[in-house]
Write an enzyme that holds these catalytic residues in place. Structure first.
Site, short mmCIF file in Angstrom:
data_model
loop_
_atom_site.label_atom_id
_atom_site.label_comp_id
_atom_site.label_asym_id
_atom_site.label_seq_id
_atom_site.Cartn_x
_atom_site.Cartn_y
_atom_site.Cartn_z
N ASP A 1 -3.83 0.18 -13.71
CA ASP A 1 -3.11 1.26 -13.03
C ASP A 1 -3.24 1.00 -11.53
O ASP A 1 -3.50 -0.12 -11.13
CB ASP A 1 -3.65 2.63 -13.44
N SER B 1 -2.49 -4.63 -11.81
CA SER B 1 -2.45 -3.21 -11.48
C SER B 1 -1.03 -2.70 -11.32
O SER B 1 -0.05 -3.43 -11.51
CB SER B 1 -3.25 -2.95 -10.20
N HIS B 2 -0.93 -1.44 -10.92
CA HIS B 2 0.36 -0.83 -10.59
C HIS B 2 0.54 -0.69 -9.09
O HIS B 2 1.36 0.10 -8.63
CB HIS B 2 0.51 0.52 -11.29
N GLY B 3 -0.25 -1.45 -8.33
CA GLY B 3 0.05 -1.60 -6.93
C GLY B 3 -0.80 -0.78 -5.98
O GLY B 3 -1.72 -0.06 -6.36
#
EC number: 3.2.1.67
Length: 421
Positions: free
Chosen positions: A214, A236-238
């Site tokens: 995430d 990850s999601h940044g």
């Protein structure tokens, strides 16, 4: 005369005396109990030490009282319960503090691990949760709430169940040299294993290494003066701001800098997310010097965010949106993963929660904006190519912008403009 000063001098000596408490360990027993019994005697001017060469059983949550001038030192290994039901039972109780390890306030508070490759690890046994996609009554890892002058350094987290380091209402925090390893060894996905959150003012994150499923860092409402730099994020999601404005809430984020970071096989590199119908503003946000490797969408800004577990995209007749002002994406260099048929691991719906209607999968930047809500948002020095060799694309609606955004604002090829060079 000397005797007449002995009282105040003795008091001063006592006031600055430093105490050390070594947490005891009992084989096959919960070590939390002995720690919590002793803590009232070590709430100021003290070190609380989990000693090296010892594996502690943290089989129930630890809630620290407010501290003044206290460091918690993780020299040994810490292990959560291996029983999922045991963890869930604690999280479901009425007095659960919100994390397995909670710091509930104070001044000059340090959480310190070490750089020993074998000791100082915190094992959440998250793999078994991910393998059965168990998402009920999951604990957050560490919470710093209402702490002023805090340090989190040299911590090593292995297979956390879900969220790692959260901060609420804290200020003047330095968070550095930490390692989070939430990578799955199977086809299962480590949902919601966010690395860090910034919920307060005057934060410096640096030299952190995060492998997770995430956000690497999520900057939430109320954050101001936040810097993230010189770090590594994988899977990850940044580097994210938001989500903001859910349910019409008034959001405020100001003065955030992300820089000098490698994003490796992440879904996003830079992301801003706010909900339809939100209020408030996000002002002065910069992402710069970002290297991205096989990233699906390097730059993504949406004012139409949704939670995949909450059904379809929300509809709103509201003219309000969380305003964005002075956003800069500068010097992004790397490779877009446009592999046909590739699906990121958090996708459990069809279409995926991150699906953008009309997107080709080759976009270097997507601006999903509402009219008259975005001011001075610019992409500069984006140097990207796709794995397939296809031209890099962009998505942008020119009716929603009021400035040169650094590229031709349309759905089509990415073409830099003067402001983007």
């Amino acid at each position: 005369m000397l005797l007449s000063f002995s009282g105040p001098l003795a008091y001063a000596a006592i006031a600055v005396a430093w105490s050390t408490f070594v947490v005891p360990h009992t084989k096959d027993a919960d070590d939390t109990l002995a720690l919590m019994a002793a803590i009232p005697d070590y709430t100021s001017d003290a070190s609380i030490v989990f000693e090296a060469d010892t594996t502690y059983n943290i089989w129930s949550p630890i809630t620290f009282p407010p501290f003044t001038n206290v460091e918690v030192v993780i020299s040994g290994n810490l292990t959560y319960p291996t029983s999922i039901k045991t963890v869930q039972g604690h999280v479901a109780t009425a007095n659960y503090s919100g994390a397995w390890f909670s710091f509930t306030g104070g001044h000059n508070v340090t959480l310190r691990g070490n750089t020993d490759p074998d000791w100082g690890w915190v094992d959440g046994h998250g793999q078994q949760w991910w393998d059965i996609m168990q998402q009920t009554n999951r604990p957050s890892g560490w919470l710093f709430k209402n702490v002023t002058n805090g340090i989190i350094r040299d911590m090593k987290i292995y297979k956390p169940i879900a969220w790692n380091f959260g901060t609420i209402g804290s200020s003047n925090m330095h968070i550095f040299n930490n390692i989070i390893l939430a990578n799955s060894e199977s086809a299962s996905f480590p949902f919601n294993t966010d690395g860090f959150s910034a919920g307060g003012t005057d934060f410096l994150f640096e030299n952190n290494h995060v492998v997770n499923g995430d956000d690497c860092l999520a900057v939430g409402s109320g954050a101001k003066n936040v810097t993230w730099r010189d770090s590594y994020c994988e899977g990850s999601h940044g580097l994210s701001v938001g989500s903001l404005g859910a349910g019409g809430q008034v959001a405020s984020v100001e003065n955030v800098l992300f820089e000098n970071t490698i994003m490796n096989r992440t879904l996003y590199a830079a992301r801003f997310k706010s909900w339809t119908g939100g209020n408030g503003a996000a002002i002065n946000i910069t992402w710069k010097n970002i290297t991205f490797i096989d990233v699906m969408l390097p730059i993504f800004v949406t004012q139409n965010y949704q939670d995949q577990s909450g059904g379809p995209y929300p509809s709103s007749s509201s003219v309000n949106e969380t305003r964005i002002e002075n956003f800069l994406f500068d010097n992004f260099v790397g490779v877009i993963n446009d592999t046909p048929g590739y699906v990121e691991g958090s996708c459990i719906t069809d279409p995926c929660w991150y699906h953008v209607s009309g997107a080709t999968g080759k976009e270097g930047v997507i601006f999903d904006l509402y009219p008259k809500t975005a001011t001075n948002i610019v992409v500069k020095n984006l140097v990207a190519h796709t794995l397939s060799g296809a031209p890099v694309a962009a998505m942008c609606n020119s009716s929603t912008i009021s400035n040169d955004v650094g590229f031709v604002c349309s759905d089509g090829p990415y073409v830099p403009t003067q402001a983007g060079l």
